[in-house]
Design an enzyme around this catalytic site. Structure first.
Site, PDB file in Angstrom:
ATOM      1  N   GLY A 267       5.358   4.962   0.424  1.00  0.00           N
ATOM      2  CA  GLY A 267       5.634   3.915   1.156  1.00  0.00           C
ATOM      3  C   GLY A 267       5.142   2.638   0.653  1.00  0.00           C
ATOM      4  CB  ALA A 268       2.961   0.454   1.386  1.00  0.00           C
ATOM      5  CD  GLU A 270      -4.946   2.267   1.489  1.00  0.00           C
ATOM      6  OE1 GLU A 270      -3.580   2.380   1.438  1.00  0.00           O
ATOM      7  OE2 GLU A 270      -5.748   3.046   1.609  1.00  0.00           O
ATOM      8  CG  ASN A 271      -3.511  -1.431  -4.332  1.00  0.00           C
ATOM      9  OD1 ASN A 271      -4.037  -0.437  -4.546  1.00  0.00           O
ATOM     10  ND2 ASN A 271      -2.388  -1.926  -4.288  1.00  0.00           N
ATOM     11  CG  HIS A 303      -0.475   2.346   7.475  1.00  0.00           C
ATOM     12  ND1 HIS A 303      -0.913   3.189   8.486  1.00  0.00           N
ATOM     13  CD2 HIS A 303      -0.963   2.784   6.577  1.00  0.00           C
ATOM     14  CE1 HIS A 303      -1.546   4.043   7.893  1.00  0.00           C
ATOM     15  NE2 HIS A 303      -1.493   3.830   6.429  1.00  0.00           N
ATOM     16  CD  GLU A 304      -0.033   0.816   3.529  1.00  0.00           C
ATOM     17  OE1 GLU A 304      -1.050   0.872   2.915  1.00  0.00           O
ATOM     18  OE2 GLU A 304       0.865   1.617   3.743  1.00  0.00           O
TER      19      GLU A 304
HETATM   20  N1  B3K Z   1      -3.181   5.081   1.048  1.00  0.00           N
HETATM   21  C1  B3K Z   1      -1.818   5.258   0.654  1.00  0.00           C
HETATM   22  C2  B3K Z   1      -1.352   6.471   0.344  1.00  0.00           C
HETATM   23  C3  B3K Z   1      -1.777   6.875  -1.094  1.00  0.00           C
HETATM   24  C4  B3K Z   1      -0.974   8.212  -1.529  1.00  0.00           C
HETATM   25  C5  B3K Z   1      -1.580   8.762  -2.817  1.00  0.00           C
HETATM   26  N2  B3K Z   1      -1.101  10.002  -3.083  1.00  0.00           N
HETATM   27  C6  B3K Z   1      -0.726   4.677   1.561  1.00  0.00           C
HETATM   28  C7  B3K Z   1      -1.194   4.633   2.909  1.00  0.00           C
HETATM   29  O1  B3K Z   1      -1.334   5.577   3.464  1.00  0.00           O
HETATM   30  O2  B3K Z   1      -1.409   3.580   3.562  1.00  0.00           O
HETATM   31 ZN    ZN Z   2      -2.801   4.570   5.015  1.00  0.00          ZN
END
Ligand code: B3K
Ligand code: ZN
Length: 879
Positions: A267-268, A270-271, A303-304
């Site tokens: 989906g996305a 969060e960098n 969420h992100e």
């Molecule tokens: N943290 C990412 C998901 C990364 C998946 C890597 N295979 C998105 C999220 O949960 O916000």
């Molecule tokens: Zn997440």
């Protein structure tokens, strides 16, 4: 079966790294096929590490160009390098600088991990282990570094250059190139690194934090689609405000950017300061997005963004702790959406997802604890269990300690663990301290997999005017965990009188139940209430206070009492679902024994009453959406015959729809909108109820419903109503349906995200011709197996949203999916492994289908050279 599986990584083997990397200076010279990355790492021995240990850096498909230590080229016998790693044999026992140059080919990176190009845009995905595809590194979340990134690219190809943190110098270079420097002052693990370079349109905004920091906001999209980015920006600003107000979390950089790309595995992401999104969760306009799309965008943007604190500032010590950031952040985004929209409706929708995804996972071969203790491929653990059940554990924790202690615990966690890579234990310790409660028993939820069942019996003594409730819990065995212990189950309850009045809860031998909360923490327990004047209907597990299956013997009349009168809206909905489920199960039995199901007019009548009186349209829409085929399959649990379920569900829907066709038609008329489309919760609720009613009307009285759907399809001024109409037509074979599909396909032929809906609806048609239709659609010019959204829309919908056709008795659905998985595995193993998850319930099928599924799983397993992703899923599925 292959035996060369990747080694298992175990939680109990955790130890800190032998070295730390405090600073990372990256110089990335973007080029379509020959990108150069020069990484200068400030390394020092970890105070708790092994003295003189080799420095073993991770790599994945890397090409080393050069390596130097403190500015001097390293002699070839001082290190060992391969595509998969780089080891300094005996590094200095003091801080030193390591300069590593690697070369990458972003264009041929089809795994979409590391640095790749999506429609010409350079972008990155580093979680969980993608940074090692950019440079050699200690690619583990407990190694946190301060990053400076210089990005250089052709100015025409990539006028926009974005990195983590705050923008710094930028300038023009010879040969049409340019550069930009970004620096992120917050130490972070490598999985949060990101960069973007490309031709992108921008929608700007700003937000001033409560302490007065002015933050510049940007949403970057494909040029020409800026007018579809406004809702994402709006959701971002609302998220930033809500997180300050609700959790006291304030943003900590001068800019926050979101970039939408069209090729993305999930989906996305969060960098830090630079969230990268699947464009499906950014782009929206009334003509292209549905109400559900708007709600998903709002939730995922939130969420992100929320990860900035729960995930980024406080990150995970190791990947076993994934739920620490994911479960908590899902809980936070669920609460956000509940506050922005309707709380009960949001809860119902979340529980639907939990049951459909997590309960299914928990009862099959892929079951695992919220915090797994071992994995072979971490990418396979971004699951409904880690995310959705992880969020349920936070919700239960809040219920158990109470809202004040929960708030105090969160404050303590956000303060104490800020800047650290934490564990579930660190998290729980904050709540134990804040509440004074011992949470050691509660923590079992993190280690024990499987969905507990709670069986309840009630005994009313008319003479003594007492009601005793006997509770018993049990959890079925799951892979690797044959024996289970009782867990702590918070059960919110109330007693409802036959006429609907709420009855007082006066326990005979307990302290009064605060807020109607009973905690079941042993195998069996009872509670007795006194002064109960009449036989009441116990309303249990209100608000779905724990992720368990409730087994309660209620008569149809009891269910109607709860449906009509329970003060808890969740249990009102649940009562209707339970009633419908009972009818469905009976209808399945009738189909299987070739008898006529007995139809029960009371249920349809109750739905009719609801329609006539409800003011809460979104809630009523949830009631009208009767249990799905997959819900019925889960309820039956074993020996599943999807054709019988399909037939039973059709019969029941036809019966209900025809019994209340007058009310449905009236509702349809009454809820017609005279206003311009707005994606508000209220307007969406109206549309949801109107469309759910239309669907049922067309099932019960096609001569009336189908023409209405045709008219709605032709005249709708928004995608929600248009796709809903097409969804109704999809269930009624004939020229009208084909004409509608044709018209829609032509109209949106150049809009991939809309075409995805079209692929999905066709793939979900419950008819034998569908597999051929799907094969045909794979040749459509708008389809491509290399794009994850397209693949999920068509193949994913066929495998996960079409119970009867994927599980065809002749096994053709299984063979089709297995072929695709094998075909995709080399190019994009993460996507292939996800699709393979469609087999997760194979053991609960009737014997013929079970055999067919097993044959295909074994065929996949026997293939040489499978990715770790696919081999891990297939091995566990067959174990
Ligand atoms: N943290 C990412 C998901 C990364 C998946 C890597 N295979 C998105 C999220 O949960 O916000
Ligand atoms: Zn997440």
């Amino acid at each position: 079966m292959r035996t060369d599986a990747a080694p298992a990584i175990r939680l109990e083997d955790y130890r800190p790294a032998d070295y730390l990397i405090d600073t990372v200076e990256l110089d990335v010279r973007l080029d379509p096929a020959r990108t150069r990355v020069i990484a200068e790492l400030g390394v020092r021995p970890h105070p708790a590490g092994r003295v003189g240990a080799p420095l073993a850096l991770d790599g994945d498909e890397l090409t080393l160009v050069s390596i130097a230590l403190d500015g001097l080229a390293l002699s070839p016998n001082a290190y060992e390098a391969s595509a998969q790693g780089l080891t300094l044999i005996s590094p200095p026992e003091r801080p030193f600088r390591l300069t590593i140059e690697t070369q990458l080919d972003p264009t041929s990176n089809t795994k979409l991990m590391g640095l790749y190009r999506s429609s010409g845009v350079y972008c990155t995905q580093c979680e969980a282990e993608g940074f090692r595809r950019i440079t050699y590194f200690l690619d583990r979340p407990d190694v946190m570094s301060v990053y400076t990134t210089r990005i250089e690219a052709d100015a025409g190809d990539a006028p926009v250059l974005l990195g983590n943190g705050n923008p710094g110098a930028r300038g023009v270079l010879p040969n049409g190139r340019h550069f930009a420097v970004w620096s992120d002052p917050h130490p972070k693990p490598a999985y949060l690194f990101a960069l973007v370079g490309g031709r992108l349109g921008r929608v700007g905004g700003e937000f001033t934090t409560r302490s007065g920091r002015r933050v510049e906001l940007g949403v970057y999209v494909e040029p020409g689609k800026e007018d579809r980015a406004g809702y994402a920006m709006d959701a971002l600003i609302r998220s930033m405000r809500w997180d300050e107000e609700t959790f006291g979390c304030e943003y900590d950089l001068d800019v926050f950017n979101i970039v939408a790309v069209s090729d993305f595995n999930m989906g996305a992401m969060e960098n830090k300061g630079l969230n990268i999104f699947n464009d499906k969760y950014v782009l929206a306009s009334s003509e292209t997005a549905t109400d559900a799309d708007y709600a998903a965008i709002e939730a995922i943007i939130a969420h992100e963004y929320f990860h900035n604190w729960t995930g980024n500032r406080i990150t995970c010590r190791d990947w076993f702790q994934l739920c620490l950031k994911e479960g908590l952040t899902v809980f936070r985004d669920q609460e956000f959406s509940a506050d922005q929209r309707s709380r009960p409706v949001k809860r119902i929708a979340d529980v639907r997802t939990l049951r459909a995804q997590q309960f299914a996972e928990d009862s099959g071969p892929l079951a695992h604890p919220v915090r797994p203790s071992t994995y072979r491929e971490i990418n396979n653990f971004y699951t409904a269990t880690v995310y959705e059940k992880g969020a349920e554990l936070i919700r239960m924790l809040k219920t158990l300690v109470g809202p004040e202690a929960f708030k105090a615990g969160m404050d303590l966690y956000l303060n104490r663990c800020d800047g650290t890579a934490a564990t579930v234990e660190d998290f729980l310790a904050c709540f134990a301290e804040a509440s004074g409660m011992d949470l050691s028993h509660f923590s079992l939820w993190y280690r024990q997999s499987g969905t507990p069942s709670v069986a309840v019996r009630s005994h009313y003594d008319a003479q003594a005017r007492t009601l005793r409730l006997d509770f018993a819990q049990s959890t079925p065995p799951t892979p690797g965990q044959p024996e289970k212990s009782p867990v702590v189950i918070p059960i919110r309850l109330g007693l409802v009188g036959r006429g609907g009045a709420a009855l007082a809860l006066t326990p005979a031998d307990h302290e009064p139940l605060a807020e109607g909360l009973f905690v079941l923490d042993r195998t069996a327990d009872s509670i007795t209430f006194r002064d109960v004047p009449v036989v009441p209907v116990p309303s249990l597990l209100r608000g779905f206070s724990a992720p368990v299956r409730l087994e309660q013997e209620l008569s149809s009349e009891d269910l109607l009492t709860l449906f009509r009168h329970d003060e808890d809206p969740f249990n009102r909905w649940q009562a209707a679902q339970s009633y419908a489920m009972r009818l469905m199960v009976r209808a399945v039995e009738a189909v299987r024994s070739q008898t006529t199901p007995e139809l029960d007019p009371a249920f349809a009548q109750a739905l009719g009453e609801l329609l006539a009186h409800t003011e809460d349209h979104a809630f009523a829409a949830q009631v009208m959406a009767l249990p799905s085929e997959a819900d019925v399959a889960r309820e039956l649990g074993r020996d599943i015959d999807p054709d019988a379920i399909l037939a039973a569900r059709k019969t029941l829907r036809a019966h209900v729809g025809s019994a209340i066709s007058e009310q449905l038609a009236r509702t349809y008329e009454a809820l017609a909108s005279r206003e311009a489309y707005a994606p508000t919760a209220q307007a969406a609720g109206r549309r949801a109820l109107r469309n759910a009613g239309l669907d049922l009307l067309a099932a019960g009285d096609p001569e009336r419903g189908v023409p209405l759907a045709e008219a709605q399809f032709a005249t709708a001024d928004n995608m929600t109503d248009q796709i809903a109409a097409l969804g109704v037509l999809a269930q009624h074979p004939g020229p009208a349906r084909e004409a509608a599909f044709q018209a829609f396909g032509e109209r949106f032929s150049s809009d991939p995200l809309v075409l995805d809906k079209w692929f999905g609806l066709q793939a979900a048609i419950a008819e034998t011709g569908t597999l051929d239709r799907v094969r045909g659609l794979m040749r459509h010019p708008g389809f491509s197996l290399s794009n994850p959204n397209r693949t999920r829309a068509l193949i994913g919908a066929f495998a996960m949203a079409n119970l009867s056709q994927f599980h065809r008795a002749d096994g053709a659905g299984y063979a089709f999916l297995a072929d695709i998985v094998l075909q995709l595995d080399g190019a994009n193993p993460q996507l292939a492994a996800r699709l393979l998850g469609a087999f997760r319930t194979w053991r609960s099928l009737e014997p013929v289908r079970r055999g067919g599924a097993e044959t295909e799983l074994r065929r996949i397993a026997s293939r040489e050279g499978l990715s770790t992703d696919v081999s891990d899923i297939v091995t566990r599925s067959l174990a």
